[in-house]
Each structure stands twice: as structure tokens, then as C-alpha cells.
Design an enzyme around this catalytic site. Structure first.
Site, short mmCIF file in Angstrom:
data_model
loop_
_atom_site.label_atom_id
_atom_site.label_comp_id
_atom_site.label_asym_id
_atom_site.label_seq_id
_atom_site.Cartn_x
_atom_site.Cartn_y
_atom_site.Cartn_z
N HIS A 186 -3.92 -4.79 -0.16
CA HIS A 186 -3.34 -5.68 1.06
C HIS A 186 -3.52 -6.92 1.02
O HIS A 186 -4.56 -7.54 1.24
CB HIS A 186 -4.25 -4.72 2.18
CG HIS A 186 -3.98 -3.56 2.39
ND1 HIS A 186 -3.13 -3.23 3.32
CD2 HIS A 186 -4.79 -2.53 2.17
CE1 HIS A 186 -3.22 -1.90 3.59
NE2 HIS A 186 -3.98 -1.32 2.73
N GLU A 200 -2.75 -8.94 3.02
CA GLU A 200 -3.06 -9.57 4.59
C GLU A 200 -4.33 -9.61 4.85
O GLU A 200 -4.90 -10.12 5.51
CB GLU A 200 -2.08 -8.84 5.60
CG GLU A 200 -2.77 -7.51 5.96
CD GLU A 200 -2.20 -6.45 4.96
OE1 GLU A 200 -2.68 -5.30 5.19
OE2 GLU A 200 -1.89 -6.64 3.81
N CYS A 227 0.94 -1.10 0.11
CA CYS A 227 -0.15 0.03 0.14
C CYS A 227 0.87 1.16 -0.02
O CYS A 227 1.58 1.68 -0.82
CB CYS A 227 -1.06 0.07 1.26
SG CYS A 227 -2.14 1.14 1.00
#
Length: 193
Positions: free
Chosen positions: A175, A177, A77
Site C-alpha cells: 500500500h 498510500e 493490493c
């Protein structure tokens, strides 16, 4: 394997740490130059505003260290955006790893872009085993335009670079994650590099 997450006050550190823990890797959070240099892999996270994030990197000398790293480095990001040469957010000079300038989406679309979007034109071992047009989770108002280092792109207002690579440096605007199984696969692929 020693995985270090660069600690400079970025907002998404805990979720990244948990994502790697689910993969069986205990990531170390550090702003220590020697520890970062000694890592097998480095994560350069980021949620926040470009100029204040760069100021934190300059205060700790990490702005000089990061471009000299020789192991695989993954910017996430804002981390990816700071790896670019410039951002119009706060008129910020970046690390210059990627030869592209980050700019804001036009007023014709809602910003920030929040939610799931397709990632296509996948062109890197980072995306091994990930189907074309997979959906990743994104939250951002600024983007890197298409450029030579592009390894994935996304459409929102314009087609832009949702992932970049140059040498040992990788950057993803999304992202991983927070992107379910496909995001987890991106992190696995990074660990295997």
C-alpha cells in the site's frame, strides 16, 4: 492532470485519495467508462475478497474496460491481484493483464502478512529514487509468484512479486498510500509517467 480512482466498492479508496491530495492532485472517484477512459492516469484500488470484487467489476462492465485502457494504470493490493489471470481466492478468473496466478501463503506462516516488509530487486521507473530494500506496508494472504512481469519482490514464506508491470499497467501488492515517504515517492513517480 486528471487522475481517476476506479470506484467499485474497494476498501482503501479514501486513504488513496488523501495520499494524492497531499501531493496536490484531486483524484476523481468514478465507475463511469467514459470518464475513466478520458483520465490521464488511473488507480485500480482494492481491499477485500477476490471473487466478490470481480463480481462487482463484471456487474458494471469494468472487467471489460480495464484491460483496454492505454494510459498508465496502477493496481494496488487486491487491484494488482485482480489484474492477474487467476486467484485461488474463491477460484476467481482475473482480468488476465499479468500472466500469473495468485495463490495463498502456506500454513507455515501467519496470514495475513500484516506490516512492514522489504521490497527489493527494484526494476522500474516506478521505483525511481527509492533505495533497494526499502520497507513498504503490506496486508495480504494471497500473493503473485515470481514471474516475467516482476519489477519488485518481497520475502514472506517465499520470494514473491510485490510489484508487476506490463506495458502501461503497473501493480503493487503493498500500500503506497500507507508506506510513508517511500510510498509517497512511488505515487509521485506514477504521476510523472
Amino acid at each position: 492532470m486528471k487522475l481517476v480512482i476506479i470506484n467499485y466498492g474497494a476498501g482503501n479508496i479514501q486513504s488513496i485519495k488523501f495520499a494524492f491530495k497531499r501531493l496536490g492532485v484531486d483524484a476523481v472517484l468514478s465507475d463511469d467508462a467514459e470518464e475513466i477512459k478520458a483520465a490521464d492516469k488511473v488507480i485500480f484500488p482494492g481491499v477485500g475478497e477476490a471473487s466478490s470484487a470481480m463480481a462487482k467489476l463484471r456487474d458494471t462492465g469494468l472487467d471489460k474496460l480495464i484491460p483496454t485502457l492505454t494510459q498508465p494504470v496502477l493496481g494496488i493490493c487486491l487491484g494488482m491481484q485482480l489484474m492477474c489471470k487467476h486467484s485461488t481466492e474463491g477460484d476467481t478468473t482475473g482480468l488476465g493483464i499479468f500472466d500469473v496466478s495468485v495463490t495463498k501463503f502456506s500454513n507455515s506462516v501467519k496470514v495475513p502478512q500484516i506490516g512492514w516488509n522489504e521490497v527489493s530487486n527494484l526494476n522500474s521507473p516506478l521505483f525511481e529514487g527509492i533505495p533497494e530494500n526499502s520497507h513498504m506496508y503490506l496486508v495480504h494472504s494471497f500473493y503473485a509468484p515470481k514471474c516475467e512481469e516482476l519489477i519488485a519482490e518481497t520475502m514472506y514464506d517465499v520470494k514473491y512479486a510485490s510489484a508487476l508491470q506490463k506495458d502501461n499497467f503497473y501493480g503493487v501488492q503493498f500500500h503506497p498510500e500507507k508506506s510513508g515517504l517511500v510510498g509517497e515517492q512511488v505515487l509521485k513517480n506514477f504521476l510523472q509517467m
